[in-house]
Scaffold this motif. Structure first.
Motif, PDB file in Angstrom:
ATOM      1  N   ARG A   1     -35.113  17.724 -52.180  1.00 49.94           N
ATOM      2  CA  ARG A   1     -36.474  17.269 -52.477  1.00 49.94           C
ATOM      3  C   ARG A   1     -37.499  18.365 -52.234  1.00 49.94           C
ATOM      4  NH1 ARG A   1     -34.599  12.726 -49.761  1.00 49.94           N
ATOM      5  NH2 ARG A   1     -36.065  12.930 -48.015  1.00 49.94           N
TER       6      ARG A   1
ATOM      7  N   LYS B   1     -40.396  22.734 -65.348  1.00 50.60           N
ATOM      8  CA  LYS B   1     -39.918  21.378 -65.570  1.00 50.60           C
ATOM      9  C   LYS B   1     -38.701  21.175 -64.682  1.00 50.60           C
ATOM     10  CE  LYS B   1     -37.833  18.288 -69.015  1.00 50.60           C
ATOM     11  NZ  LYS B   1     -37.361  18.139 -70.413  1.00 50.60           N
TER      12      LYS B   1
ATOM     13  N   GLN C   1     -41.570  22.789 -58.792  1.00 47.50           N
ATOM     14  CA  GLN C   1     -42.761  22.233 -59.444  1.00 47.50           C
ATOM     15  C   GLN C   1     -43.987  23.091 -59.160  1.00 47.50           C
ATOM     16  OE1 GLN C   1     -42.499  18.267 -57.766  1.00 47.50           O
ATOM     17  NE2 GLN C   1     -41.774  17.404 -59.704  1.00 47.50           N
TER      18      GLN C   1
ATOM     19  N   GLU D   1     -38.695   8.124 -54.408  1.00 47.34           N
ATOM     20  CA  GLU D   1     -39.818   9.008 -54.756  1.00 47.34           C
ATOM     21  C   GLU D   1     -39.499   9.839 -55.996  1.00 47.34           C
ATOM     22  OE1 GLU D   1     -41.972  12.974 -52.866  1.00 47.34           O
ATOM     23  OE2 GLU D   1     -40.962  11.563 -51.534  1.00 47.34           O
ATOM     24  N   ILE D   2     -38.298  10.377 -56.049  1.00 51.75           N
ATOM     25  CA  ILE D   2     -37.895  11.181 -57.205  1.00 51.75           C
ATOM     26  C   ILE D   2     -37.715  10.294 -58.426  1.00 51.75           C
ATOM     27  CG2 ILE D   2     -36.197  12.833 -58.072  1.00 51.75           C
ATOM     28  CD1 ILE D   2     -37.925  13.761 -55.656  1.00 51.75           C
ATOM     29  N   GLU D   3     -37.218   9.096 -58.202  1.00 51.63           N
ATOM     30  CA  GLU D   3     -37.090   8.116 -59.289  1.00 51.63           C
ATOM     31  C   GLU D   3     -38.450   7.801 -59.894  1.00 51.63           C
ATOM     32  OE1 GLU D   3     -34.849   6.492 -61.615  1.00 51.63           O
ATOM     33  OE2 GLU D   3     -33.808   5.587 -59.910  1.00 51.63           O
ATOM     34  N   ALA D   4     -39.448   7.636 -59.031  1.00 54.15           N
ATOM     35  CA  ALA D   4     -40.790   7.302 -59.506  1.00 54.15           C
ATOM     36  C   ALA D   4     -41.392   8.424 -60.347  1.00 54.15           C
ATOM     37  CB  ALA D   4     -41.697   6.993 -58.321  1.00 54.15           C
ATOM     38  N   GLN D   5     -40.968   9.654 -60.073  1.00 58.34           N
ATOM     39  CA  GLN D   5     -41.453  10.789 -60.866  1.00 58.34           C
ATOM     40  C   GLN D   5     -40.719  10.911 -62.202  1.00 58.34           C
ATOM     41  OE1 GLN D   5     -42.198  14.618 -58.820  1.00 58.34           O
ATOM     42  NE2 GLN D   5     -41.634  13.590 -56.915  1.00 58.34           N
ATOM     43  N   GLY D   6     -39.662  10.138 -62.369  1.00 59.86           N
ATOM     44  CA  GLY D   6     -38.922  10.178 -63.625  1.00 59.86           C
ATOM     45  C   GLY D   6     -38.106  11.444 -63.813  1.00 59.86           C
ATOM     46  N   LEU D   7     -37.618  12.022 -62.713  1.00 50.23           N
ATOM     47  CA  LEU D   7     -36.933  13.312 -62.795  1.00 50.23           C
ATOM     48  C   LEU D   7     -35.417  13.187 -62.990  1.00 50.23           C
ATOM     49  CD1 LEU D   7     -38.749  15.317 -59.959  1.00 50.23           C
ATOM     50  CD2 LEU D   7     -39.383  15.051 -62.370  1.00 50.23           C
TER      51      LEU D   7
ATOM     52  N   GLN E   1     -40.075  20.317 -55.003  1.00 52.60           N
ATOM     53  CA  GLN E   1     -41.496  20.601 -54.798  1.00 52.60           C
ATOM     54  C   GLN E   1     -41.817  22.071 -55.070  1.00 52.60           C
ATOM     55  OE1 GLN E   1     -42.286  19.371 -50.784  1.00 52.60           O
ATOM     56  NE2 GLN E   1     -41.968  17.197 -51.217  1.00 52.60           N
TER      57      GLN E   1
ATOM     58  N   THR F   1     -30.544  15.291 -54.090  1.00 54.42           N
ATOM     59  CA  THR F   1     -31.961  15.097 -53.780  1.00 54.42           C
ATOM     60  C   THR F   1     -32.141  14.527 -52.374  1.00 54.42           C
ATOM     61  OG1 THR F   1     -31.895  12.919 -54.882  1.00 54.42           O
ATOM     62  CG2 THR F   1     -32.640  14.813 -56.189  1.00 54.42           C
TER      63      THR F   1
END
Length: 333
Positions: free
Chosen positions: A160, A172, A167, A183-189, A164, A155
């Motif tokens: 990243r 998914k 998505q 940022e990716i962590e915050a999206q829970g991916l 995008q 990532t």
């Protein structure tokens, strides 16, 4: 006047080279279309900086030793990959080295996701049918990307952007990286392991560096852990994939589609016109003939935007080294 010699310069790079040189009249920029080898290292006699894009040609003692004898200790790359460089020898001769780690990540990410979408929709099979004037639909029915789980391995900048794009299809997305992005962590991916990603992903795209720890990360054991009819795309580095394991997975029907933009033995093979000649690599020849495999010869990066950025950033780095500064692109090793 300071002087830079750029090796392996393609015709499509010349306009960017000339534009940069016109903007920096204090630097003489010369080019050659040959790659840097021990046989032609002496072309750099009298230059301050050697600028390269090697494409699978090693740069080690026999080459760097000659540059050292000529008083050249600055090597700037027009690409991100450093696989071709012997860093022990570079350290021995105290070279300044830079690459271009952030040129148009969109170019590679777009290519990877386009290839993945094409494989899900079986576009190559349909194209081949149409070329034969067979306009029947069945049995070439595809899968919608939005219904798939896409696994992104790596990532960084490119990964990243790939997330995008995936998505944007409505898919998914799950991701794995040893070094997590906030940022990716915050999206829970993120998933916690590659095994978890392999078990869930319908499509897998590789965006990690070709470090020894990542060598053949996609091997027979990894493929066995993946979902049936998985689609795999490698627009990262060639050595990430065990090509024989991929072929076995295709033969067994475990892998539904494979997109190969990089290949572990691509040096001297890719970016060469083999039409009408004996093709030297039986594995790639086999993959090219398969209707569920898309082979592109390391062209994910190959856009006007990316080419211009690679040239400009590498020459900027060379000028920075010449003036005693450390460019942003400098490699600490």
């Amino acid at each position: 006047m300071s002087k830079i010699l750029a090796y392996g310069v393609r015709e499509d790079e010349q306009s960017a080279m000339q534009r940069w040189a016109s903007q920096h009249p204090e630097v003489q920029v010369d080019t050659t279309d040959v790659l840097l080898t021990p046989e032609n290292a002496t072309l750099a006699q009298g230059y301050d900086v050697v600028n390269i894009l090697q494409a699978g040609i090693p740069v080690g003692e026999s080459t760097l030793g000659q540059l050292d004898q000529m008083g050249i200790h600055t090597l700037t790359l027009r690409n991100v990959g450093t696989d071709d460089l012997d860093f022990d020898v570079l350290k021995k001769y105290q070279f300044n080295v830079s690459n271009v780690p952030r040129y148009s990540p969109n170019a590679i990410a777009e290519h990877a996701m386009i290839q993945m979408a094409r494989l899900f929709r079986h576009f190559k099979q349909m194209d081949l049918k149409v070329y034969r004037h067979n306009l029947k639909w069945a049995p070439t029915i595809g899968r919608e990307v939005r219904k798939q789980t896409i696994g992104i391995i790596g990532t960084g900048n490119i990964g990243r952007v790939a997330i995008q794009i995936a998505q944007g299809f409505g898919a998914k997305v799950i991701a794995y990286d040893k070094y997590r992005n906030a940022e990716i962590e915050a999206q829970g991916l993120y998933v916690d392991s590659l095994d978890e990603l392999y078990a869930q992903a319908d499509g897998i795209s590789l965006h990690v560096p070709g470090l020894p720890e990542n060598h053949h990360m996609i091997d027979a054991k990894a493929i066995a852990k993946m979902k049936d009819q998985v689609v795999i795309v490698n627009a990262g580095r060639g050595n990430l994939v065990d090509t024989d394991a991929i072929i076995a997975g295709l033969d067994a029907g475990k892998i539904d589609g494979f997109g190969m933009d990089t290949y572990e033995d691509e040096g001297g093979l890719f970016n060469v016109d083999w039409e009408g000649k004996d093709f030297p690599d039986t594995r790639v020849a086999d993959l090219i003939t398969r209707d569920n495999v898309i082979v592109s010869p390391h062209t994910a990066f190959y856009t006007w935007t990316a080419t211009e950025e690679m040239v400009e950033q590498s020459l900027d780095a060379g000028l920075a080294f010449i003036t005693g500064n450390t460019p942003e692109q400098a490699i600490n090793y």
